[in-house]
Design an enzyme around this catalytic site. Structure first.
Site, PDB file in Angstrom:
ATOM      1  N   GLY A 203       0.827  -1.193   0.000  1.00 17.66           N
ATOM      2  CA  GLY A 203       0.000   0.000   0.000  1.00 17.66           C
ATOM      3  C   GLY A 203       0.868   1.252   0.000  1.00 17.66           C
ATOM      4  CB  CYS A 204       0.147   4.715  -1.093  1.00 19.81           C
ATOM      5  SG  CYS A 204      -1.545   4.832  -0.469  1.00 19.81           S
ATOM      6  CE1 TYR A 205      -1.413   8.156   4.086  1.00 23.55           C
ATOM      7  CE2 TYR A 205      -3.254   6.627   3.854  1.00 23.55           C
ATOM      8  CZ  TYR A 205      -2.775   7.922   3.911  1.00 23.55           C
ATOM      9  OH  TYR A 205      -3.642   8.991   3.809  1.00 23.55           O
ATOM     10  CB  SER A 208       5.270   6.842   2.631  1.00 30.11           C
ATOM     11  OG  SER A 208       4.213   6.697   3.571  1.00 30.11           O
TER      12      SER A 208
END
Length: 400
Positions: A203-205, A208
């Site tokens: 996932g994106c979160y 990061s």
């Protein structure tokens, strides 16, 4: 041969890559030749004299092409010399062209979108699956076993299927495939990705957050307790579906906290950090929706281990990522900005001293649709198929 003569023969099907260096690592497949014209390099496969799409070596199926991540994969593959799209599905848009759904892609020579049930996988070597979570499991377990698959949904990210059911509200219907799936945080799991048939794209979160934290946890430089994560995302992270909460009048000129204490990326984040620590880690994580289209920033507050200094944190991140193409530790004191990674596959990060002694602040930024989704998916498929992982991903950030 003059430049003009060369261009008339090969330029239309060649690939101009100014200042490109690493692509030279490509294996010698089909007698590829690299020429230099006017200070730039042109990569040619026997000049690719016929249709580019038909001559590309790897035939790509794109499932769920009508969403943002599907459109982003099409954009990235437009400059990929070896991957060509031969199948596209989109149930609600079946029978339509990609250019009619996404007019910015009207120049691309793409197949008409079809329903998944009508898809013919005999002309496909690898698949990007951009379908919503919950619908992906049954579709993937019905695909031919020879296909390489990168799944951009959440369906294969959590190893514990009971945890999947708890957070996603439905039982997992492909537990055997879950055992086979490799979690594809590329810079951390590269060796596992190489040999995988099915990769669960992060996932994106979690991307990061894990990229800066995993090296620090593995090096035992930060405590496992009191990790606080404040993340902010552009509206595209919510997908393309019509939702009242995503209307311009609802989003503009404000910040919206959502999924407080129960966002579905929490178990994925904790799974990755716990793997790095080899013990259970819990985090405090709050995401926010920002009035911007693209971009993601995670601001992370950590407690340093006894005797550890800020310099230790900085040097560990430098050592971990100094040879990486897409993860960049900025110069000391430089604050990462989402503007500076927009449209690219880069993650920029840096670490700062907190005013509270013994604590540090880490800031990490990505484009949620590229490194947070489609770009990392392409990076993973490049590795799975033995191509340099930066192929098709050397887009520089868009600024302003």
């Amino acid at each position: 041969m003059s430049t003009a003569t060369f261009n008339s023969i090969c330029f239309n099907q060649g690939y101009l890559r100014k200042g490109e260096v690493k692509i030279s690592k490509v294996k010698n497949r089909n007698q590829r030749v690299k020429f230099y014209v006017g200070g730039a390099s042109v990569l040619s496969t026997k000049c690719m004299q016929s249709s580019e799409k038909n001559k590309k070596e790897v035939r790509i199926g794109l499932l769920g092409a009508s969403g943002y991540t599907g459109a982003e994969i099409v954009r990235l593959l437009a400059n990929h010399p070896y991957f060509g799209i031969t199948l596209m599905t989109a149930d609600r848009k079946a029978g339509q062209s990609m250019g009619s759904v996404f007019p910015h892609l009207i120049t691309q020579d793409l197949p008409t979108m079809v329903s998944v049930k009508d898809a013919d996988f005999s002309s496909v070597d690898a698949v990007f699956c951009c379908l919503p979570h919950g619908t992906t499991q049954d579709i993937i377990k019905g695909l031919p076993r020879h296909l390489k698959i990168v799944d951009l949904s959440a369906d294969f990210r959590l190893r514990d299927i009971a945890e999947y059911e708890e957070w996603y509200g439905q039982p997992h219907s492909a537990s055997d495939l879950q055992k086979e799936a490799v979690y594809g945080l590329t810079e951390i799991s590269r060796e596992d990705v190489k040999n995988a048939r099915l990769v669960a794209n992060p996932g994106c979160y979690p991307t990061s957050i894990q990229l800066p934290l995993v090296p620090l946890i593995k090096a035992k430089l930060i405590e496992h307790r009191n990790i606080i994560i404040d993340s902010k995302s552009g509206v595209s992270g919510a997908g393309r579906g019509a939702k009242e909460a995503n209307l311009y009048s609802e989003i503009a000129e404000g910040i919206y906290s959502y999924g407080v204490t129960k966002h579905r990326h929490v178990p994925e984040i904790e799974q990755g950090l716990s793997d790095a620590a080899q013990s259970k880690i819990n985090v405090s994580f709050t995401p926010h929706l920002m009035p911007m289209i693209r971009g993601m920033q995670s601001t992370i507050y950590v407690e340093m281990s006894q005797g550890v200094t800020m310099e230790d944190l900085y040097q560990q991140l430098r050592k971990s990522y100094e040879d990486e193409e897409f993860v960049k530790l900025l110069d000391k004191g430089v604050v990462p900005r989402t503007h500076n990674v927009r449209g690219s596959n880069y993650c920029f990060m840096n670490v700062f001293p907190d005013r509270i002694p013994g604590r540090a602040i880490i800031i990490s930024v990505i484009d949620n649709l590229v490194k947070g989704a489609s770009g990392q998916a392409l990076q993973n498929l490049n590795i799975m198929l033995g191509y340099p992982e930066n192929t098709g991903l050397l887009y520089q950030p868009l600024f302003p």
